[in-house]
Design a protein around this motif. Structure first.
Motif, PDB file in Angstrom:
ATOM      1  N   GLU A  90       0.817  -1.210   0.000  1.00 38.30           N
ATOM      2  CA  GLU A  90       0.000   0.000   0.000  1.00 38.30           C
ATOM      3  C   GLU A  90       0.855   1.267   0.000  1.00 38.30           C
ATOM      4  O   GLU A  90       0.594   2.215  -0.760  1.00 38.30           O
ATOM      5  N   THR A 113      -6.085   5.892  -9.597  1.00 36.66           N
ATOM      6  CA  THR A 113      -5.399   4.615  -9.393  1.00 36.66           C
ATOM      7  C   THR A 113      -6.402   3.477  -9.561  1.00 36.66           C
ATOM      8  O   THR A 113      -7.610   3.691  -9.526  1.00 36.66           O
ATOM      9  N   ASP A 114      -5.882   2.280  -9.688  1.00 39.85           N
ATOM     10  CA  ASP A 114      -6.760   1.109  -9.815  1.00 39.85           C
ATOM     11  C   ASP A 114      -7.156   0.551  -8.448  1.00 39.85           C
ATOM     12  O   ASP A 114      -7.778  -0.487  -8.352  1.00 39.85           O
ATOM     13  N   ARG A 115      -6.825   1.273  -7.393  1.00 45.37           N
ATOM     14  CA  ARG A 115      -7.111   0.815  -6.028  1.00 45.37           C
ATOM     15  C   ARG A 115      -8.525   1.137  -5.566  1.00 45.37           C
ATOM     16  O   ARG A 115      -8.943   0.728  -4.497  1.00 45.37           O
ATOM     17  N   GLY A 116      -9.219   1.949  -6.313  1.00 43.72           N
ATOM     18  CA  GLY A 116     -10.572   2.324  -5.913  1.00 43.72           C
ATOM     19  C   GLY A 116     -10.621   3.720  -5.334  1.00 43.72           C
ATOM     20  O   GLY A 116      -9.683   4.187  -4.699  1.00 43.72           O
ATOM     21  N   ARG A 117     -11.739   4.361  -5.549  1.00 47.34           N
ATOM     22  CA  ARG A 117     -11.939   5.752  -5.150  1.00 47.34           C
ATOM     23  C   ARG A 117     -11.741   5.995  -3.660  1.00 47.34           C
ATOM     24  O   ARG A 117     -11.272   7.047  -3.254  1.00 47.34           O
ATOM     25  N   ASP A 118     -12.105   5.033  -2.824  1.00 47.11           N
ATOM     26  CA  ASP A 118     -12.027   5.222  -1.374  1.00 47.11           C
ATOM     27  C   ASP A 118     -10.727   4.717  -0.753  1.00 47.11           C
ATOM     28  O   ASP A 118     -10.591   4.730   0.468  1.00 47.11           O
ATOM     29  N   SER A 119      -9.780   4.284  -1.564  1.00 42.90           N
ATOM     30  CA  SER A 119      -8.529   3.743  -1.029  1.00 42.90           C
ATOM     31  C   SER A 119      -7.625   4.863  -0.514  1.00 42.90           C
ATOM     32  O   SER A 119      -7.724   6.018  -0.949  1.00 42.90           O
ATOM     33  N   GLU A 130      -5.561   6.281  -3.469  1.00 40.35           N
ATOM     34  CA  GLU A 130      -6.242   7.293  -4.285  1.00 40.35           C
ATOM     35  C   GLU A 130      -6.391   8.608  -3.517  1.00 40.35           C
ATOM     36  O   GLU A 130      -6.184   9.692  -4.081  1.00 40.35           O
TER      37      GLU A 130
END
Length: 177
Positions: A93, A107-113, A116
């Motif tokens: 992470e 990022t490809d980690r998701g909006r709430d990561s 990001e």
């Protein structure tokens, strides 16, 4: 407002000589980024510490590795620190936070990561609030009052100019799609 983080401040103390006169501008940038992450989502416990460490290391390669092509060196420094402190579980992470913080697209980690939120926070600060990703203007002003620019953007401009003149084929090596 997050104003004191002992581990972060200790890292700045440890490397004070390497940062030289750039320490205050960079330290304030790091605190602005951390507070901008917190303006997007609650930060406490492990998440706060992850952002604290990613914050310190995200641009540190400029000074600690001596390069403007600093993403990979900064990520390596962060991963080394995590290994030394038994925090290998955070490696993926924090590595992503450092490598993707200048990514132009999400990022490809998701909006709430955290990855990001960290990317958006750095863009908010680097763009001087031109891009805000929903962070209220007053919150941004409050963060900037507490942690003034102190020449950070002038420093970025000087580093960019030097890179442009010495490696015109790669003027902004840290940008990613």
């Amino acid at each position: 407002m997050i104003t004191e983080l002992p581990e972060l401040d200790g890292l700045f103390d440890q490397y004070a000589e390497r940062f030289g006169r750039d320490q205050t501008p960079y330290r304030n940038h790091v605190y602005r980024v951390i507070n901008l992450v917190a303006a997007q989502r609650p930060l406490s416990g492990d998440d706060l510490r992850k952002v604290e460490l990613a914050g310190f290391f995200h641009d540190a390669g400029i000074w600690l590795a001596g390069t403007f092509d600093y993403l990979a060196p900064s990520a390596r420094l962060a991963c080394h620190y995590l290994t030394e402190h038994g925090l290998e579980a955070w490696r993926d992470e924090i590595h992503a936070m450092v490598l993707d913080h200048h990514k132009i697209t999400a990022t490809d980690r998701g909006r709430d990561s955290l990855v990001e939120a960290f990317r958006r926070a750095d863009w908010i600060d680097v763009s001087l609030g031109l891009v805000r990703f929903g962070v209220p203007r007053e919150r941004l002003r409050e963060i900037n009052r507490r942690f003034p620019n102190a020449g950070f953007h002038a420093l970025l401009a000087a580093l960019t100019a030097r890179q442009l003149f010495t490696r015109p084929w790669r003027p902004l090596p840290m940008l990613r799609l």
